[in-house]
Write a protein that holds these residues in place. Structure first.
Motif, PDB file in Angstrom:
ATOM      1  N   PHE A   1       3.231  12.065   9.901  1.00 35.84           N
ATOM      2  CA  PHE A   1       3.707  10.691  10.082  1.00 35.84           C
ATOM      3  C   PHE A   1       4.011   9.974   8.760  1.00 35.84           C
ATOM      4  O   PHE A   1       5.080   9.378   8.598  1.00 35.84           O
ATOM      5  N   GLY A   2       3.078  10.058   7.833  1.00 34.47           N
ATOM      6  CA  GLY A   2       3.271   9.379   6.545  1.00 34.47           C
ATOM      7  C   GLY A   2       4.514   9.878   5.824  1.00 34.47           C
ATOM      8  O   GLY A   2       5.283   9.098   5.249  1.00 34.47           O
TER       9      GLY A   2
ATOM     10  N   ARG B   1      -4.026  14.535   6.133  1.00 34.78           N
ATOM     11  CA  ARG B   1      -3.025  13.491   6.151  1.00 34.78           C
ATOM     12  C   ARG B   1      -2.900  12.855   4.769  1.00 34.78           C
ATOM     13  O   ARG B   1      -1.809  12.563   4.300  1.00 34.78           O
TER      14      ARG B   1
ATOM     15  N   ARG C   1       0.418  13.488   0.528  1.00 34.37           N
ATOM     16  CA  ARG C   1       1.107  12.495  -0.285  1.00 34.37           C
ATOM     17  C   ARG C   1       1.173  12.872  -1.756  1.00 34.37           C
ATOM     18  O   ARG C   1       1.838  12.204  -2.530  1.00 34.37           O
TER      19      ARG C   1
ATOM     20  N   ASN D   1       0.096  13.655  13.209  1.00 35.88           N
ATOM     21  CA  ASN D   1      -0.716  12.810  12.342  1.00 35.88           C
ATOM     22  C   ASN D   1      -0.459  13.098  10.877  1.00 35.88           C
ATOM     23  O   ASN D   1      -0.328  12.181  10.073  1.00 35.88           O
TER      24      ASN D   1
ATOM     25  N   LEU E   1      -7.353   8.436  12.934  1.00 29.73           N
ATOM     26  CA  LEU E   1      -6.249   9.301  13.357  1.00 29.73           C
ATOM     27  C   LEU E   1      -5.512   8.624  14.505  1.00 29.73           C
ATOM     28  O   LEU E   1      -6.094   7.838  15.245  1.00 29.73           O
ATOM     29  N   TYR E   2      -4.229   8.920  14.654  1.00 34.28           N
ATOM     30  CA  TYR E   2      -3.460   8.334  15.746  1.00 34.28           C
ATOM     31  C   TYR E   2      -3.689   9.178  17.004  1.00 34.28           C
ATOM     32  O   TYR E   2      -3.263  10.334  17.058  1.00 34.28           O
TER      33      TYR E   2
ATOM     34  N   GLU F   1       7.136  11.258   7.283  1.00 38.27           N
ATOM     35  CA  GLU F   1       8.303  10.772   8.023  1.00 38.27           C
ATOM     36  C   GLU F   1       8.654   9.359   7.574  1.00 38.27           C
ATOM     37  O   GLU F   1       9.820   9.036   7.354  1.00 38.27           O
ATOM     38  N   MET F   2       7.629   8.524   7.453  1.00 35.92           N
ATOM     39  CA  MET F   2       7.854   7.125   7.089  1.00 35.92           C
ATOM     40  C   MET F   2       8.395   7.016   5.656  1.00 35.92           C
ATOM     41  O   MET F   2       9.028   6.037   5.308  1.00 35.92           O
ATOM     42  N   HIS F   3       8.134   8.023   4.854  1.00 34.95           N
ATOM     43  CA  HIS F   3       8.670   8.016   3.501  1.00 34.95           C
ATOM     44  C   HIS F   3      10.000   8.773   3.412  1.00 34.95           C
ATOM     45  O   HIS F   3      10.481   9.047   2.314  1.00 34.95           O
TER      46      HIS F   3
ATOM     47  N   MET G   1      -0.856  11.189  18.919  1.00 31.35           N
ATOM     48  CA  MET G   1      -0.075  12.240  18.255  1.00 31.35           C
ATOM     49  C   MET G   1      -0.933  13.488  18.083  1.00 31.35           C
ATOM     50  O   MET G   1      -2.150  13.410  17.995  1.00 31.35           O
TER      51      MET G   1
ATOM     52  N   PRO H   1       0.814  -1.221   0.000  1.00 31.29           N
ATOM     53  CA  PRO H   1       0.000   0.000   0.000  1.00 31.29           C
ATOM     54  C   PRO H   1       0.848   1.272   0.000  1.00 31.29           C
ATOM     55  O   PRO H   1       0.533   2.239  -0.699  1.00 31.29           O
ATOM     56  N   ALA H   2       1.924   1.244   0.790  1.00 28.91           N
ATOM     57  CA  ALA H   2       2.736   2.456   0.937  1.00 28.91           C
ATOM     58  C   ALA H   2       3.427   2.833  -0.367  1.00 28.91           C
ATOM     59  O   ALA H   2       3.795   3.992  -0.566  1.00 28.91           O
TER      60      ALA H   2
END
Lengths: 369, 300
Positions: free
Chosen positions: A98-99, A146, A150, A95, A86-87, A101-103, A90, A72-73
């Motif tokens: 986060f995405g 969020r 992307r 929130n 939502l987290y 950061e992960m990328h 955070m 998915p990512a």
């Protein structure tokens, strides 16, 4: 080939087939709504586009790239969930960030993007709050924020408005539509609410029982339902469906319907093909706005027929009044303008616009006329 | 006349109905009041007296507390409590969390495995203690078995080693309780919205990042409850120590509870025993009170 191609995709869980072979091709910038009752396979299809579930057979192609086996990512999609997801630990900023950061996007760029998205969605003043301190509508915006960071190829929405109250739902609907017009991103949107489907989409896929029943523009779906299910599902109040019979009137096909007191009426379909079907039992479908008081009938229509029938109930709805009468042994709703002096228990004239009428086979539920 | 009679009747019935809960509850309230809070106060009083084999009421002020903190065995007991308590809580939490995370991966026969992990909790600490005593005994336990396999130099005699004996208590206690902690964490994990996990998947979080950044921070309430339960079990632990090492070798595994028992009932130093009991209670209160305070405050 479109921008997003769903190519002969199926999904089974064990022996249970939840999605039968499905082909949908979505152009770039389209707003496709998958609509249907729960269990129709629409969410499964969306999850497969997202990569949260594997396709059992077939393939999904986004922007020319086959997505089979892609995580998915790595699909360059973004998704907004029904519960917002939502987290809670955070802040709103965390929130949204986060995405990215992960990328592995550097901090400076993240900050810039967050500010940009927050500006767009008017949540700048909420960035340091936790999701628990936000209202439903605000959470919805954060969830969209969020997703927006992307710059996705495809935006996926999984019933994003069903947790909001009625008023907010209408507002957010407008917001989403504005957002789509502004950004022009391809959107696939799942809902069970047919009004959402009609108002938001550029195209609708109506799903039921694991099959796509019909796919087309909102107008096509509304005016020309492919079968009985689509006719009954789309539109509010829903289309009147009642038994009738095809007869020949002056050489042209017509529908014979029975009225409340044993009389019957013959209503010719205006200039539409249906010869050779005489004597066949049908389910006649007429939308409430095609049954009006005689003065309110569509003047451009060449096939308005007036019948007398007894008014059973009236339901005033502000600008209109919904009038219920009996035709073909079923309750039929007509839509009168609010100033018509109509009373329950009295006979009244109903003008039926047969240009808008459709007919289905009662057994196969397929469209005949 | 008749009407006023029924009114009076109903009045009596109403009053009885109002009183009934209080009537039913009052015996247990009285019992708890006397046997819990009454004896806490009595112990507190005794800790300031010169009681020896029997309670006596000669007031000696803080003298018992002064003696208490000069006794070597009490020192050992406190040190052991710190070692045992810290290791017990940390290992139980880590192991419980790890088990819970593994069990949360939709594995087969989860219910069966969960029950197995939970079962030790159903045993009394005495049973655990005896079982582990045999298990750790160099003559009949692990050491004997491994040597029997041919590894003649294998040594595992912590239970006989006064430096290591306290760690055998940690092992046995962790074995008993980590399944329970697992159940607490598992409940916490199950409470996490599955859509959130899917959102994290789309965000591109690795499994590590998912747990570290999203899941574990949300288990804070479970951590708090686990800590409070484990901490008070650590402080009042008595039966396990008695069954496993009986405080030995020597006084190497003395903990405050065993200390309190031996001074109060076998060494005829009831005043000092009472003062050690009060210190234990204050330690537990120091953990429980802030917890209760934060819990009750959040409810508002």
């Amino acid at each position: 080939m479109g921008f997003l191609d769903i190519d002969r995709v199926t999904k089974s869980f064990g022996g249970l087939k939840v999605l039968h072979e499905t082909d949908i091709s979505v152009e770039e910038g389209e707003f496709l709504v998958l609509v249907g009752p729960s269990g129709c396979g629409k969410s499964t299809l969306l999850n497969m586009i997202a990569g949260l579930e594997e396709v059992s057979s077939g393939q999904i192609v986004i922007n020319g790239r086959s997505m089979n086996g892609v995580k998915p990512a790595d699909r360059n999609i973004a998704m907004v969930f029904q519960s917002y997801a939502l987290y809670p630990n955070m802040t709103v900023r965390g929130n949204i960030s986060f995405g990215m950061e992960m990328h592995g996007i550097p901090k400076k760029e993240r900050e810039k993007k967050i500010a940009e998205v927050a500006e767009l969605l008017q949540i700048s003043q909420l960035l340091d709050r936790k999701p628990g301190q936000l209202s439903g509508g605000q959470r919805q915006r954060v969830a969209m924020g969020r997703a927006l960071t992307r710059d996705p190829d495809v935006f996926l929405f999984d019933e994003p408005l069903s947790n909001l109250d009625a008023k907010l739902r209408v507002d957010m609907r407008t917001e989403i539509k504005k957002l789509h017009q502004k950004l022009g991103t391809t959107i696939v949107y799942v809902t069970h609410d047919q009004i959402e489907a009609l108002t938001l989409s550029t195209r609708i896929a109506v799903m039921y029982g694991g099959y796509v029943q019909q796919i087309g523009t909102p107008q096509e779906i509304y005016d020309n339902p492919a079968n009985l299910f689509v006719a009954g599902f789309m539109g509010s109040p829903s289309m009147n469906l009642f038994p009738a019979r095809i007869v020949s009137a002056n050489g042209a096909p017509a529908a014979e319907i029975s009225l409340s007191d044993g009389r019957s009426a013959v209503l010719p379909f205006a200039g539409r093909d249906g010869t050779g079907e005489e004597g066949r039992e049908i389910t006649l479908g007429i939308r409430p706005e095609a049954i009006t008081e005689p003065d309110g009938a569509d003047r451009k229509s060449r096939a308005v027929h007036v019948v007398d029938s007894r008014v059973e109930i009236t339901e005033p709805a502000g600008s209109d009044i919904f009038v219920v009468t009996q035709m073909g042994g079923k309750d039929v709703t007509a839509r009168f303008s609010a100033d018509v002096p109509v009373k329950p228990g009295e006979d009244f004239q109903f003008a039926i616009n047969m240009e808008k009428a459709v007919a289905f086979d009662p057994k196969t539920e397929a469209r005949i006329i | 006349m008749a009407i006023s009679d029924t009114v009076r009747h109903r009045g009596a019935a109403d009053r009885l109905r109002d009183l009934l809960p209080k009537l039913v509850l009052s015996p247990s309230v009285a019992l708890v009041g006397i046997f819990v809070y009454g004896f806490i106060l009595f112990t507190l009083y005794l800790s300031f007296t010169d009681s020896r084999i029997l309670p006596s009421f000669g007031w000696v002020g803080w003298q018992n507390y002064g003696f208490l903190f000069r006794i070597r065995a009490w020192d050992t007991a406190l040190t052991n409590l710190v070692i045992f308590g810290t290791l017990y809580i940390v290992i139980c939490c880590l192991l419980g969390l790890l088990l819970a995370i593994f069990l949360d991966q939709r594995i087969r026969a989860e219910g069966f495995i969960r029950t197995i992990y939970l079962y030790p909790m159903a045993l009394s600490f005495i049973v655990t203690g005896v079982a582990w005593k045999w298990f750790l005994d160099p003559g009949i336990g692990v050491e004997a078995v491994v040597r029997g396999w041919g590894f003649e130099s294998f040594t595992f005699d912590w239970i006989k080693d006064s430096d290591m004996a306290i760690y055998t208590i940690v092992i046995a206690a962790v074995w008993q309780t980590s399944g329970f902690v697992m159940a607490m964490f598992l409940a916490g994990l199950r409470g996490i919205d599955s859509e959130m996990l899917r959102a994290a998947e789309i965000d591109g979080a690795s499994t590590m990042a998912l747990y570290r950044r999203i899941v574990i921070p949300q288990l804070r309430p479970a951590f708090m409850s686990a800590f409070v339960v484990l901490a008070h079990m650590a402080i009042k632990s008595y039966d396990l120590v008695i069954a496993l090492t009986n405080g030995g070798p020597g006084t190497a595994t003395e903990v405050p509870a065993t200390f309190m028992y031996s001074y109060t009932f076998t060494r005829n130093q009831m005043g000092i025993g009472a003062s050690s009991a009060v210190i234990m209670m204050l330690t537990i209160a120091a953990i429980i009170v802030p917890y209760l305070w934060s819990e009750l405050r959040e409810k508002k």
